[in-house]
Design a protein around this motif. Structure first.
Motif, PDB file in Angstrom:
ATOM      1  N   SER A  98       3.541 -30.075 -28.458  1.00  0.00           N
ATOM      2  CA  SER A  98       3.841 -28.697 -28.073  1.00  0.00           C
ATOM      3  C   SER A  98       2.717 -27.795 -28.547  1.00  0.00           C
ATOM      4  O   SER A  98       1.887 -28.171 -29.378  1.00  0.00           O
ATOM      5  CB  SER A  98       5.175 -28.233 -28.671  1.00  0.00           C
ATOM      6  N   ASP A  99       2.718 -26.582 -28.013  1.00  0.00           N
ATOM      7  CA  ASP A  99       1.704 -25.593 -28.355  1.00  0.00           C
ATOM      8  C   ASP A  99       2.401 -24.277 -28.640  1.00  0.00           C
ATOM      9  O   ASP A  99       3.463 -23.992 -28.064  1.00  0.00           O
ATOM     10  CB  ASP A  99       0.715 -25.441 -27.195  1.00  0.00           C
ATOM     11  N   ASP A 100       1.828 -23.463 -29.519  1.00  0.00           N
ATOM     12  CA  ASP A 100       2.464 -22.200 -29.881  1.00  0.00           C
ATOM     13  C   ASP A 100       2.623 -21.265 -28.695  1.00  0.00           C
ATOM     14  O   ASP A 100       3.448 -20.352 -28.720  1.00  0.00           O
ATOM     15  CB  ASP A 100       1.674 -21.503 -30.988  1.00  0.00           C
ATOM     16  N   SER A 101       1.845 -21.473 -27.636  1.00  0.00           N
ATOM     17  CA  SER A 101       1.971 -20.628 -26.446  1.00  0.00           C
ATOM     18  C   SER A 101       3.061 -21.118 -25.497  1.00  0.00           C
ATOM     19  O   SER A 101       3.384 -20.439 -24.513  1.00  0.00           O
ATOM     20  CB  SER A 101       0.642 -20.551 -25.696  1.00  0.00           C
ATOM     21  N   ASP A 102       3.646 -22.294 -25.773  1.00  0.00           N
ATOM     22  CA  ASP A 102       4.759 -22.780 -24.960  1.00  0.00           C
ATOM     23  C   ASP A 102       5.931 -21.808 -25.049  1.00  0.00           C
ATOM     24  O   ASP A 102       6.024 -20.987 -25.975  1.00  0.00           O
ATOM     25  CB  ASP A 102       5.223 -24.153 -25.449  1.00  0.00           C
ATOM     26  N   LEU A 103       6.840 -21.925 -24.101  1.00  0.00           N
ATOM     27  CA  LEU A 103       8.033 -21.084 -24.096  1.00  0.00           C
ATOM     28  C   LEU A 103       9.266 -21.902 -24.467  1.00  0.00           C
ATOM     29  O   LEU A 103       9.436 -23.037 -24.008  1.00  0.00           O
ATOM     30  CB  LEU A 103       8.241 -20.466 -22.714  1.00  0.00           C
ATOM     31  N   VAL A 104      10.105 -21.319 -25.311  1.00  0.00           N
ATOM     32  CA  VAL A 104      11.385 -21.929 -25.681  1.00  0.00           C
ATOM     33  C   VAL A 104      12.495 -21.127 -25.021  1.00  0.00           C
ATOM     34  O   VAL A 104      12.628 -19.919 -25.254  1.00  0.00           O
ATOM     35  CB  VAL A 104      11.582 -21.943 -27.212  1.00  0.00           C
ATOM     36  N   LEU A 105      13.272 -21.777 -24.188  1.00  0.00           N
ATOM     37  CA  LEU A 105      14.407 -21.148 -23.523  1.00  0.00           C
ATOM     38  C   LEU A 105      15.674 -21.524 -24.281  1.00  0.00           C
ATOM     39  O   LEU A 105      15.962 -22.709 -24.465  1.00  0.00           O
ATOM     40  CB  LEU A 105      14.497 -21.597 -22.068  1.00  0.00           C
ATOM     41  N   ILE A 106      16.406 -20.520 -24.730  1.00  0.00           N
ATOM     42  CA  ILE A 106      17.619 -20.740 -25.524  1.00  0.00           C
ATOM     43  C   ILE A 106      18.817 -20.241 -24.718  1.00  0.00           C
ATOM     44  O   ILE A 106      18.858 -19.083 -24.289  1.00  0.00           O
ATOM     45  CB  ILE A 106      17.541 -19.992 -26.864  1.00  0.00           C
ATOM     46  N   HIS A 107      19.779 -21.119 -24.530  1.00  0.00           N
ATOM     47  CA  HIS A 107      20.964 -20.774 -23.742  1.00  0.00           C
ATOM     48  C   HIS A 107      22.214 -21.116 -24.536  1.00  0.00           C
ATOM     49  O   HIS A 107      22.227 -22.061 -25.325  1.00  0.00           O
ATOM     50  CB  HIS A 107      20.947 -21.534 -22.410  1.00  0.00           C
TER      51      HIS A 107
END
Length: 246
Positions: A98-107
């Protein structure tokens, strides 16, 4: 060429849903033959950006892994507080490529009726933001600030009984009701969760952690169909919405 950041989808399902008042965790409530958790994963599976999902569950949860889901699933054990469960999920994401610029989607597992178009819209908004974006709806109802006191004057009331009264009407012009999914840059999410831990902050969603640090999170107008199962009556509404969406 695909230049958008990787999307790491996470569903938080470690809570017990005490307000719901059932003997089982509310994410395992059955609607139309499937649990809320299965419905919520199926909604994420409709997004063109999501191809797998991390489920954050309680350490003693023996149910999730017995279910069939619409996406490949990975698991992490959650904590006592919501933010601790999210942090556990972030640690699990950080352990893979992973990379710090990735997006984490929380549902939320208890939001099984979010329209798939809204999922894509909030992801696309977050792609253009340095910190993230969340689904939300402008508050439509009149809001009342309240106070509670005992009523000792009316003989027909139980002496000492507490009653709630309207104190004032709250200006709703800038009020929004937060929903999920909420989508954040991985690196920034790690920083704000560390801040929450260090200062023992009480937060009810991840956007709150960014707000504590005055970091802008974009609001994306979501559907009013995206309701959360909180009280037993909500199940009736959710069943009706699922039927209408089918």
């Amino acid at each position: 060429m695909n230049n958008h950041p990787r999307i790491h989808a996470m569903i938080v399902a470690a809570g017990r849903g005490s307000r719901f008042g059932a003997s089982i965790a509310k994410q395992y409530t059955l609607l139309q033959g499937q649990t809320l958790l299965q419905h919520s994963v199926a909604r994420l599976a409709c997004s063109k950006y999501i191809d797998r999902c991390l489920l954050v569950v309680a350490a003693d949860d023996n149910t999730a892994q017995t279910l069939d889901f619409a996406l490949p699933i990975e698991y992490a054990n959650g904590g006592a507080e919501r933010w601790q469960s999210v942090q556990a999920g972030v640690i699990a994401i950080d352990e893979i490529e992973s990379d710090d610029s990735d997006l984490v989607l929380i549902h939320d597992a208890a939001r099984p009726t979010v329209p798939s178009r809204d999922i894509d819209r909030v992801i696309e908004a977050a792609m253009t933001e340095p910190y993230g974006a969340i689904l939300a709806t402008p508050v439509a109802d009149t809001l009342k600030a309240a106070y509670t006191q005992s009523n000792l004057t009316d003989e027909w009331l139980d002496e000492g009984r507490q009653h709630t009264y309207a104190k004032r009407t709250v200006d709703r012009s800038n009020m929004w009701q937060a929903q999920t999914p909420q989508v954040f840059r991985l690196g920034q999410l790690k920083k704000v969760l560390s801040h929450v831990s260090a200062h023992q902050l009480l937060i009810t969603d991840e956007a709150s952690a960014f707000e504590h640090l005055d970091l802008p999170i974009r609001l994306v107008t979501g559907s009013r169909q995206n309701i959360k199962l909180t009280y037993p009556d909500d199940a009736i509404l959710l069943a009706a919405i699922l039927t209408a969406q089918a």
